[in-house]
Structure formats: structure tokens, C-alpha cells
Motif scaffolding. Sequence first.
Motif, short mmCIF file in Angstrom:
data_model
loop_
_atom_site.label_atom_id
_atom_site.label_comp_id
_atom_site.label_asym_id
_atom_site.label_seq_id
_atom_site.Cartn_x
_atom_site.Cartn_y
_atom_site.Cartn_z
N VAL A 1 0.83 -1.21 0.00
CA VAL A 1 0.00 0.00 0.00
C VAL A 1 0.86 1.26 0.00
N TYR B 1 0.85 2.32 -5.46
CA TYR B 1 -0.32 1.45 -5.28
C TYR B 1 -1.55 2.08 -5.93
N ASP B 2 -1.63 3.42 -5.87
CA ASP B 2 -2.76 4.15 -6.46
C ASP B 2 -2.26 4.88 -7.71
N GLU C 1 -4.03 -0.99 -7.26
CA GLU C 1 -5.34 -0.72 -6.69
C GLU C 1 -6.27 -0.11 -7.72
N ARG D 1 -9.66 -1.89 -9.56
CA ARG D 1 -10.99 -1.27 -9.62
C ARG D 1 -11.48 -1.19 -11.05
N SER E 1 -3.41 -6.83 -1.02
CA SER E 1 -2.66 -5.64 -0.58
C SER E 1 -1.88 -5.96 0.69
#
Length: 403
Positions: free
Chosen positions: A238, A245-246, A265, A269, A282
Motif C-alpha cells: 500500500v 499502489y494508487d 489498486e 478497480r 494488498s
Amino acid sequence: MNRIISIFLFAALPYFLQAQAFNCDNDQYLLPEFAVDETPGILFGNNIGVNGQSEDLLLDIYEPSGDTSVVRPVILWGFGGSFVGGSRGQVGFLCEDYAAMGYVAIAYDYRIGFFIPSSTSTALAVLRGAHDTRAAVRWLYKSAQEGNPYRIDTNRIFLAGVSAGAVSAIHAAYLFEGDSVFDYFTPLTWNSLGGFSGLSGNDGYSEKVHGVINYSGAVGLNEWIDGDEVPMISFHDVGDNIVPYDRREVNVFGIPTGLIVSGSEVIDRRLDTLGLTHCLESYNSNSHVSYLYNSEPFERSVRFLKAVMCNRYYDCEADSIGGEITPPSTSISSANDNFVIDINQGVLFINNLSIEQIEIYDLLGKRLASCQGNSLALPAYKGVMYIRIYNGIRWESFGLNAR
């Protein structure tokens, strides 16, 4: 000689082939059963390296010793190292683990080398990795057609990677004709590097893969993943400050690049929104690939791939294989178009003006014919042909049986 040509929905064929290849109700490909044989240093391609030199691309093949299967699933592993360092030997232990399960596992080269990090130079490094990964996939199809010495099942080819290797694998699996790339490259640069497929060798063979294992990778734009893509299982820390991660800036050895990417991540989605098979595990860590030597990602991945190969549900939360997924519809259509197909005097015609491109392959992935537009003369070929059509948004596929 006249040929009888019948049309069928090609999407159903992999399910038939998978059913003939192995038993989905036992522990095959879930438990280690074999010692491992390694064949190192096989040449699969060549291209211009980071510093302008000619560079050979090699791969190492790991096979299950004593395996008597007619064909075996294949997994290609890309190593990490921020596109600057690393070597294929780093993922040898992962290849050994998969070969012990019955896979043909391959550790392959992609071009690496020092570069000054920027959004442009980093995007070029990603493209080199994707191009070389695709050349390795094409080599598999070529090898399968030329006697298939490694007994490769071309209906079960999977990409996997660690960090930069995962970034390469993701772009090789999901970036295709019709995806917009000119936020990253000028048309001149893009074309000079070989476009989507690159110039690393084995031209004319298929680049189709059937799933991805993502160890802390990322994609440039979420929009490159559309509704007709392959399954992916992802693992990511994370707090990763190298590959996010994002959706954030990616760093090369701690140096900001200015290149914004979507990490696991965001990818997960996107896959969920599109209704594609997916899973994300995660890890509550600020490290990069902290889990690499843990058994959990490997064990989850083999269950995920077994579910994919058997066309069964994978429960990500429970880490378990469920019942069979309903086969796809047998109508030839997309979300936006219906295609009426006509074959007359050896010419395939699709009466939809949105069709921009047609490609025809044999079952081993060799390209038999292609064109721009909505009509194409069929090749003088007897047997099942794989037809891909592109409507400017997405690819559709079906089969022809000529005899």
C-alpha cells in the motif's frame, strides 16, 4: 477446388481445448510434482539497446522433468530493477516453482540500461519492456509452429512480472491498436520504434496471452484496459514509494520521473468495473515488493491461474476456486455493433462500415492475412482460422473452418 467454410464463435474454442488438455477436478498445476530441467540462454530476439548498441535478447526455459503431458501451460516472468538494472536470473526461483507444478516457465530478457529519469525517458523504457515481452510471446507461437519442442499450449500463455517486469507484462497484455499513446510519444517516435508490436523479432506471430500475474506493477492509462481483456491477479504494498499502489508519480531509484501511472489498486478497480476476472492482495507496508519471497502470492497465483484455465470462478477473498463460468454468448456482436458476415468467392466481407481492420491467424498464432478495412481475401488455408476484427474501439473474434 471449392472449400466449405463454416463460421463459429471462436471464443468458445478455448474452453473446448482446455477441457481436452487436463483434468480440472484434480490437483494438477496446484501441487509441486516434478523435478525441474533448465535450458538457459536461448536467443529469442534482438533490438537496439538503451545506449544505441545492438542487443540480443535471451531466455531461460524451465520444464517439469519427466512430464508426459502432450502440451503444457506457459508462464513468462519478467524481472525487476526500474528498467535500469536486474537480470532474468532474479526470477529463476519463481520459474522453478512453476515448473515443479507442471508449467513451462520462462525467464526472459528485456532491454535495460542507465537513463536520466523523466516522463519521456521512463515511458520509452516501459515501451522497450513491452516490446521485448511481446517478442518473447511471439517466439512461443513460432516455436509451437516449428515442431513445438517445448510442448507449449498456445491456449494457455500467461505473463508475469516483478516491478518493472510487471509493468512490461501489463503493457504487453493490455496496450493494443486503438489505444491512445500520443500523450507519451510523437507519431514519428512511435512509428520509428515499431508501434504497438515493436521491432524485437518474430514478426507475424500472435501476441495473445491469457492472463497476467502482477507483482507491484502499473499501467500508464486506465483506459488502455477495456472490456475485452484478460484476467489479472495483483499483489502490491500500500505504501510503495517506487511503483505507486494508487495513481501517482513513479520513481526510478528514488528519483521522481514526472510520469503519472495507475498502480494495482486502480487497475483492480478498473477490472472490477468492467466485469473482468481479477484479484488484488494488498500488503500494509511502505516497502516495494515486500512479499516477493513469501509463499502466499505464489500459492494464490497458481489457484487463480487454475481457475482461469478451467473457466471457473476465483473467489479472491476466500482464495478458492468455484464453479464453472457460463460460456460466452454464441452471437457475433459487441456492445455497440452487430456484424453480419458474408463470404463470397473467397472474400470475407463484414457489412459494417465501422470495421477498420481484419486479421486472420491459424491456431498456432501465425498471421495468415490482414488488411485495413472491412473486406479481406481469405488465404488458401484448410482448417480452423482465428479471425479478429477491430471497430475503432475494441477487438472482436470468431472462427472460420475451411475444408
